[in-house]
Design an enzyme around this catalytic site. Structure first.
Site, PDB file in Angstrom:
ATOM      1  N   ALA A  33       0.815  -1.232   0.000  1.00  0.00           N
ATOM      2  CA  ALA A  33       0.000   0.000   0.000  1.00  0.00           C
ATOM      3  C   ALA A  33       0.841   1.270   0.000  1.00  0.00           C
ATOM      4  O   ALA A  33       0.444   2.285  -0.572  1.00  0.00           O
ATOM      5  CB  ALA A  33      -0.929   0.002   1.211  1.00  0.00           C
ATOM      6  N   CYS A  92      27.441   1.610  -0.310  1.00  0.00           N
ATOM      7  CA  CYS A  92      28.682   1.164   0.300  1.00  0.00           C
ATOM      8  C   CYS A  92      28.317   0.321   1.509  1.00  0.00           C
ATOM      9  O   CYS A  92      27.689   0.816   2.440  1.00  0.00           O
ATOM     10  CB  CYS A  92      29.479   2.387   0.719  1.00  0.00           C
ATOM     11  SG  CYS A  92      31.166   1.971   1.052  1.00  0.00           S
TER      12      CYS A  92
END
Ligand code: PLP
Length: 357
Positions: free
Chosen positions: A182, A304
């Site tokens: 949703a 990263c």
């Protein structure tokens, strides 16, 4: 949602729900989803905590009904599809990734070739979460029915629901299972579901009190269901069309300011609200952090983690080089975005780019 958090805190599946109306949000949610996706019936919807759960359920059900078999996925699926598929590969299922072209669209020839008799599931997303590329769901459905009529066709439509027209009794009539969340169409987080085509049997996900037609036990999250119902009835793909203009304006401004920018999947059909691009010389994560400091929240295709850079799997599958992928930025516009937001964003991109490069 508020009445279900503050007043109507009754159990939706208790025998008194007829008096307390606690089951009303679920009924409304199912009715809104039927309208949004043109599904056959409200009984086709089982509500879950969201698409991750729905996607995992598809694979866990398969593992209960089969000991082995061939599973086809696109090479650009979300981790909530690839991780459970990897689990099945570990226990002996034959999991094949279907490549995509440089735009990120599934190669239909490769799919057709891979559709062998022992194929039990094909799971291909409707819209990619990074590029916004729309996979040709109708054509894929026809290929599956032609070559492997008994295979189940699942689509992770998390990014597509509420943003493009979907017709489960029309051109998407071959889709058997469809996952959604949703919060991707302005509903609350932590609620979504799995559409299960009428007549298809899948194994229950959670056993217990028999909620969700015995498929997913546990007390219903009535407030979240009320939110989903409201969001689904407000969501209409026509509203998202105006986002196309906004996105195209943004991309024109971007190319004007950064003529060397690479905009991904520009030649394919895309979601109206997504723009994914690279500005060479920019470090994606650093740009994201700098923009966040200016109140602009966007994404990047590289991350990263533990000192190593992880590149977008989608860009890798499209054959994009690492040095370009590291400078990728992903923008999602919403129905609340304005032209002023675009100007602000392009100006900030320019300023930060000047400082960084
Ligand atoms: N599938 C796709 C394509 C998504 O983009 C996401 C979330 O961004 C999910 C699945 C998982 O959705 P959720 O986190 O709501 O379970």
């Amino acid at each position: 949602m508020l009445p279900y958090l503050t007043e109507c805190y009754f159990n939706a599946s208790a025998s008194t729900s007829g008096f307390t109306l606690a089951d009303k949000p679920r009924k409304k949610a199912a009715a809104s989803m039927v309208r949004l996706l043109n599904a056959e019936d409200t009984n086709c919807f089982t509500f879950t905590s969201g698409a991750t759960e729905s996607n995992n359920w598809v694979f866990s059900s398969l593992a209960k009904s089969h000991k082995t078999g061939r599973i086809l996925l696109s090479a650009v699926e979300h981790p909530s599809v690839t991780a459970p598929a990897d689990e099945l590969a570990r226990i002996g299922f034959d999991v094949i990734q279907i490549p995509v072209d440089t735009q990120g669209v599934v190669h239909l020839d490769a799919l057709q070739e891979a559709l062998r008799e022992d194929t039990i599931l094909v799971s291909i997303m409707a819209a990619n979460n990074e590029t916004g590329v729309l996979e040709p769901i109708a054509e894929i459905g026809h290929l599956i029915r032609e070559h492997c009529p008994n295979a189940i066709f699942h689509t992770d439509a998390t990014q597509a629901v509420g943003k493009i027209p979907i017709d489960l009794q029309g051109d998407w009539e071959e889709v058997d299972l469809l996952s959604f969340s949703a919060h991707k169409f302005h509903g609350p987080k932590g609620i979504g579901g799995l559409y299960i085509r009428q007549g298809l049997d899948i194994h229950p996900l959670l056993l217990g009190g028999g909620q969700e037609k015995g498929l997913r036990a546990g007390t219903s999250n009535t407030a979240a269901l009320a939110g989903l119902a409201a969001a689904a009835s407000e969501a209409s793909s026509s509203k998202f069309h105006k986002l196309c203009d906004l996105r195209d304006t943004f991309e024109s401004c971007l190319l004007y300011e950064f003529p060397a920018a690479t905009i991904y999947s520009r030649d394919a059909l895309r979601l109206p609200n997504t723009s994914f691009f690279s500005l060479s010389g920019v470090h994606g994560e650093e740009m994201v952090a700098s923009l966040a400091g200016n109140g602009i929240i966007i994404g990047t295709g590289s991350a990263c983690s533990s000192g190593a850079i992880q590149f977008s799997k989608t860009l890798q599958a499209m054959g994009i080089e690492h040095k370009l992928a590291i400078s990728s930025l992903r923008i999602s516009f919403s129905k609340y975005s304005t032209i002023k937001d675009i100007e602000f964003l392009v100006n900030k991109l320019k300023t930060i780019h000047r400082e960084q490069c």
